[in-house]
Structure formats: C-alpha cells, structure tokens
Design a protein around this motif. Structure first.
Motif, short mmCIF file in Angstrom:
data_model
loop_
_atom_site.label_atom_id
_atom_site.label_comp_id
_atom_site.label_asym_id
_atom_site.label_seq_id
_atom_site.Cartn_x
_atom_site.Cartn_y
_atom_site.Cartn_z
N LYS A 298 97.15 54.51 98.86
CA LYS A 298 96.64 53.38 98.08
C LYS A 298 95.15 53.52 97.81
CE LYS A 298 100.02 49.85 99.43
NZ LYS A 298 100.20 48.49 100.03
N LEU A 299 94.41 53.98 98.83
CA LEU A 299 92.97 54.16 98.68
C LEU A 299 92.68 55.19 97.59
CD1 LEU A 299 90.36 54.45 101.51
CD2 LEU A 299 90.37 56.12 99.69
N LEU A 300 93.32 56.36 97.67
CA LEU A 300 93.07 57.40 96.69
C LEU A 300 93.57 57.00 95.30
CD1 LEU A 300 94.01 60.58 98.79
CD2 LEU A 300 91.74 59.62 98.36
N GLY A 301 94.66 56.26 95.25
CA GLY A 301 95.17 55.78 93.96
C GLY A 301 94.22 54.80 93.30
N ALA A 302 93.65 53.89 94.11
CA ALA A 302 92.69 52.92 93.57
C ALA A 302 91.44 53.63 93.06
CB ALA A 302 92.32 51.90 94.65
N VAL A 303 90.99 54.63 93.80
CA VAL A 303 89.80 55.38 93.40
C VAL A 303 90.07 56.14 92.10
CG1 VAL A 303 88.30 57.33 93.99
CG2 VAL A 303 88.83 55.59 95.71
N ALA A 304 91.20 56.86 92.05
CA ALA A 304 91.52 57.67 90.86
C ALA A 304 91.68 56.79 89.62
CB ALA A 304 92.80 58.47 91.11
N GLY A 305 92.40 55.69 89.76
CA GLY A 305 92.60 54.80 88.61
C GLY A 305 91.31 54.18 88.11
N SER A 306 90.48 53.71 89.04
CA SER A 306 89.22 53.07 88.67
C SER A 306 88.25 54.06 88.06
CB SER A 306 88.59 52.43 89.91
OG SER A 306 89.47 51.53 90.51
N ARG A 307 88.17 55.24 88.64
CA ARG A 307 87.29 56.26 88.10
C ARG A 307 87.76 56.70 86.71
NH1 ARG A 307 82.46 55.98 90.59
NH2 ARG A 307 82.38 56.94 92.63
N ALA A 308 89.07 56.74 86.49
CA ALA A 308 89.59 57.11 85.17
C ALA A 308 89.14 56.11 84.11
CB ALA A 308 91.11 57.19 85.21
N VAL A 309 89.19 54.83 84.46
CA VAL A 309 88.73 53.78 83.54
C VAL A 309 87.24 53.95 83.26
CG1 VAL A 309 88.32 51.30 83.30
CG2 VAL A 309 90.51 52.13 84.20
N ARG A 310 86.47 54.17 84.32
CA ARG A 310 85.01 54.30 84.18
C ARG A 310 84.63 55.50 83.30
NH1 ARG A 310 80.69 53.79 89.07
NH2 ARG A 310 78.88 54.76 88.09
N PHE A 311 85.20 56.68 83.58
CA PHE A 311 84.82 57.87 82.84
C PHE A 311 85.36 57.86 81.41
CE2 PHE A 311 84.62 59.82 87.24
CZ PHE A 311 83.23 59.79 87.29
N THR A 312 86.50 57.20 81.19
CA THR A 312 87.02 57.06 79.82
C THR A 312 86.09 56.18 78.99
OG1 THR A 312 89.32 57.36 80.56
CG2 THR A 312 88.98 56.28 78.43
N ALA A 313 85.65 55.07 79.57
CA ALA A 313 84.71 54.19 78.87
C ALA A 313 83.42 54.91 78.53
CB ALA A 313 84.43 52.95 79.72
N LEU A 314 82.90 55.69 79.49
CA LEU A 314 81.67 56.45 79.24
C LEU A 314 81.88 57.51 78.16
CD1 LEU A 314 80.43 56.97 82.92
CD2 LEU A 314 79.30 55.62 81.14
N SER A 315 83.06 58.11 78.14
CA SER A 315 83.36 59.11 77.11
C SER A 315 83.38 58.49 75.72
CB SER A 315 84.71 59.77 77.40
OG SER A 315 84.67 60.49 78.61
N MET A 316 83.96 57.30 75.60
CA MET A 316 83.99 56.62 74.30
C MET A 316 82.58 56.30 73.82
SD MET A 316 87.17 56.62 73.56
CE MET A 316 87.24 58.17 74.47
N LEU A 317 81.72 55.89 74.75
CA LEU A 317 80.32 55.62 74.40
C LEU A 317 79.61 56.91 73.97
CD1 LEU A 317 79.32 53.12 77.25
CD2 LEU A 317 79.61 52.59 74.83
N ALA A 318 79.92 57.99 74.68
CA ALA A 318 79.31 59.28 74.34
C ALA A 318 79.74 59.76 72.96
CB ALA A 318 79.66 60.32 75.40
N ILE A 319 81.00 59.51 72.60
CA ILE A 319 81.49 59.90 71.28
C ILE A 319 80.82 59.06 70.20
CG2 ILE A 319 83.53 59.85 69.78
CD1 ILE A 319 85.19 60.63 72.25
N PHE A 320 80.70 57.78 70.46
CA PHE A 320 80.13 56.85 69.48
C PHE A 320 78.64 57.10 69.27
CE2 PHE A 320 78.65 52.67 67.97
CZ PHE A 320 79.52 52.49 66.91
N TYR A 321 77.93 57.37 70.38
CA TYR A 321 76.47 57.55 70.30
C TYR A 321 76.07 59.01 70.52
CZ TYR A 321 76.32 52.47 70.76
OH TYR A 321 76.49 51.12 70.57
N GLY A 322 76.99 59.93 70.26
CA GLY A 322 76.77 61.34 70.57
C GLY A 322 75.49 61.93 70.02
N ARG A 323 75.20 61.73 68.75
CA ARG A 323 74.01 62.34 68.15
C ARG A 323 72.73 61.82 68.79
NH1 ARG A 323 75.08 62.65 61.59
NH2 ARG A 323 76.81 64.14 61.68
N GLY A 324 72.69 60.53 69.01
CA GLY A 324 71.51 59.94 69.64
C GLY A 324 71.30 60.47 71.05
#
Length: 198
Positions: free
Chosen positions: A126-152
C-alpha cells in the motif's frame, strides 16, 4: 545535470532513487523531468514512468531501513515532538497522508513521513502503491506544464542566471545531503539501543 541528461530516459530514474532516499534534493527530479520534457515533448510518458519507478525504488530502500530501525529508532531520529505529530496524522489519515507528502513541495518532510509510516508497519504494498500513484500524478502534471511552456523554459535554461542558480542549488543539495546522511548514520548507531529499550 549534464551526466543525467546523457542518461536520457534513465536519468529521471537515477535522480528519483536519490531524491526519495536519504539525500537532500528538493525539486531535483521535478526540475529534471521538466527539462527533459521541454526538450522532447513526445517522450514525456517515458520520463514520467522513469521518474515514478526511481522514486518508488528510493522509497523502498527508505522503507526497508525504517522498518529495521523500528518505531523506537525512528522516534530517536525524528525527535519526540515531530514523531508524535507525524504519527498522529498517519494514524488518522493513513494513505492520504502519504499522498499529500508525495504531492507537496519542500519543505514538507517527505522522507520523515515515509520513515514514520514504515516504522508503524504500514503495509509495504500500500505504501509503495500510494507513492507510485501520487508521483505519477505529480510528474504528469509537470510534464503538461513543460509541454505548454516548453520554449520559455528552454530560453530560461540557456541563460547565465539559470546556470549560476543551478550551481548554487547543487551546492545547497550537497551540503544538505551531507547533513542528512550524517543524521541517519548517527541515528542508526542508536537504533539498536532504542529497539532494545522498546
């Protein structure tokens, strides 16, 4: 950073292991994933998967050490006041406490939250599952921001100010990591006496 860039898709994995262990690397993997995705938009799923796997493996190592230390050992390491506060929150919120720790930026005590959770014998899957799921959400959100603001982002990364900021940030991480490792090594010496007393 240059070494990690040479590792390409494996870079976030290596940083993730270090970032989720005993080292002091605030925003380390966040910055790395953003930099990679800003340069290569199409590779974002692979960078996210790499970062999530690295973070989860780093937490596995931290969990293993914390369970061996036990509740008494982690209490000595964290201090009574901090340990009791974290213990009360974990017992009250369970996995949600881990989710918040994974999504929150520094100075949220992510490492100590995991250590206390493990010391309380929270189920490892459960601990590792919570970490993996939460980190996936975090890094996906950051990736979307990086795509949107990539040039800047790329423009900022090529400035002298950014490079010197990264030099200062690296020095801070090295100093913080030295103190963090020393704290855990010193605490480890007291784990056995603490377990015996418990």
């Amino acid at each position: 950073m240059r070494f990690l860039f040479h590792l390409h898709y494996f870079g976030p994995f290596v940083m993730g292991v270090m970032d989720s262990s005993f080292l002091f690397l605030p925003f380390g993997n966040d910055l790395l994933v953003v930099a990679f995705v800003a340069r290569n938009h199409h590779g974002w799923p692979f960078y996210v998967i790499s970062a999530v796997c690295g973070s989860t493996l780093g937490v596995f190592f931290l969990d293993w050490v914390s369970r061996r230390a036990g509740e008494a050992g982690i209490r000595k390491l964290a201090g009574d006041k901090r340990y009791n506060a974290l213990k009360n929150r974990i017992e009250k919120y369970g996995a949600w406490g881990l989710v918040v720790a994974c999504l929150s930026p520094p100075p949220f005590p992510f490492t100590m939250v995991v250590a206390v959770t493990s010391a309380l014998n929270y189920p490892r899957p459960k601990l590792l599952g919570a970490v993996a799921g939460s980190r996936a959400v975090r890094f996906t959100a950051l990736s979307m921001l990086a795509i949107f603001y990539g040039r800047g982002i790329l423009h900022i990364m090529n400035t002298a100010a950014f490079k010197w900021t990264m030099v200062a940030f690296t020095c801070l991480c090295i100093i913080g990591s030295i103190f963090s490792v020393m704290k855990w090594v010193k605490g480890r010496q007291s784990f056995e006496p603490a377990k015996a007393a418990a």
